[in-house]
Enzyme design. Structure first.
Site, PDB file in Angstrom:
ATOM      1  N   GLY A  15       0.979  -1.199  -0.078  1.00 40.08           N
ATOM      2  CA  GLY A  15       0.059   0.030  -0.027  1.00 40.08           C
ATOM      3  C   GLY A  15       0.730   1.433  -0.030  1.00 40.08           C
ATOM      4  O   GLY A  15       1.974   0.975   0.144  1.00 40.08           O
ATOM      5  N   CYS A  16       0.429   2.235  -0.313  1.00 43.01           N
ATOM      6  CA  CYS A  16       1.284   3.485  -0.435  1.00 43.01           C
ATOM      7  C   CYS A  16       1.905   4.060   0.805  1.00 43.01           C
ATOM      8  O   CYS A  16       1.085   3.804   1.800  1.00 43.01           O
ATOM      9  CB  CYS A  16       0.035   4.678  -0.850  1.00 43.01           C
ATOM     10  SG  CYS A  16      -0.514   4.674  -2.619  1.00 43.01           S
ATOM     11  N   SER A  17       3.258   4.189   0.647  1.00 36.21           N
ATOM     12  CA  SER A  17       4.094   4.368   1.774  1.00 36.21           C
ATOM     13  C   SER A  17       3.999   3.341   3.001  1.00 36.21           C
ATOM     14  O   SER A  17       4.094   3.849   4.171  1.00 36.21           O
ATOM     15  CB  SER A  17       3.824   5.992   2.069  1.00 36.21           C
ATOM     16  OG  SER A  17       3.817   6.812   1.144  1.00 36.21           O
ATOM     17  N   SER A  18       3.608   2.341   2.968  1.00 38.66           N
ATOM     18  CA  SER A  18       3.389   1.211   3.760  1.00 38.66           C
ATOM     19  C   SER A  18       4.770   1.133   4.700  1.00 38.66           C
ATOM     20  O   SER A  18       4.778   0.795   5.911  1.00 38.66           O
ATOM     21  CB  SER A  18       2.852  -0.126   3.387  1.00 38.66           C
ATOM     22  OG  SER A  18       3.774  -0.857   2.590  1.00 38.66           O
ATOM     23  N   ASP A  54       4.259   6.624  -2.274  1.00 38.87           N
ATOM     24  CA  ASP A  54       3.019   6.290  -3.017  1.00 38.87           C
ATOM     25  C   ASP A  54       3.293   5.665  -4.338  1.00 38.87           C
ATOM     26  O   ASP A  54       3.997   6.189  -4.996  1.00 38.87           O
ATOM     27  CB  ASP A  54       2.243   7.655  -3.186  1.00 38.87           C
ATOM     28  CG  ASP A  54       1.737   8.262  -1.989  1.00 38.87           C
ATOM     29  OD1 ASP A  54       1.892   7.548  -0.939  1.00 38.87           O
ATOM     30  OD2 ASP A  54       1.039   9.318  -1.949  1.00 38.87           O
TER      31      ASP A  54
END
Length: 135
Positions: A43-46, A80
């Site tokens: 997921g974005c910026s996980s 992201d």
């Protein structure tokens, strides 16, 4: 509770969603739980630290929490990403990895690296994937 019991009952856990799933499981709960599966937080910026100054001596990002809980591998993204691009990489990589006779973390990293070519935005999406753990 269902999320936690799922993490404790599988060998590989794949999360595709917003962020690293922080809305489903608190960091403090992850640290207190014995989780022995490989974690894919796609997921974005996980894998990004929220505030580098606050977490310099105590890195509380989700990948580190999962490692502290017993996971040997955590794969996440540093920034992201576009969902279709990362879906292409992960689908091709997991198909190759799961059909392979050697299922080690090294072979998984090779699959991800090789399938980075499936990205339209190779340097933006493909380069965002990062491994944490034991290789």
């Amino acid at each position: 509770q269902d999320f936690l019991s799922l993490l404790q009952s599988v060998d590989n856990f794949l999360y595709f969603g917003h962020g690293g799933g922080e809305g489903y499981l608190k960091s403090s709960t992850i640290r207190k739980t014995n989780i022995n599966c490989n974690i894919f937080l796609i997921g974005c910026s996980s894998g990004k630290s929220c505030n580098p100054l606050d977490s310099f001596f105590d890195p509380t990002i989700n990948p580190i929490n999962y490692l502290w809980s017993g996971s040997s591998i955590v794969i996440s993204t540093l920034w992201d990403i576009t969902d279709k691009d990362v879906d292409r990489i992960m689908l091709a990589s997991l198909e190759e990895f799961l059909s392979s006779t050697t299922t080690t973390s090294q072979s998984l990293s090779n699959c991800l690296w090789k399938n980075n070519a499936n990205c339209l935005l190779r340097n933006a999406t493909g380069s965002s994937l990062v491994f944490y753990g034991i290789f």
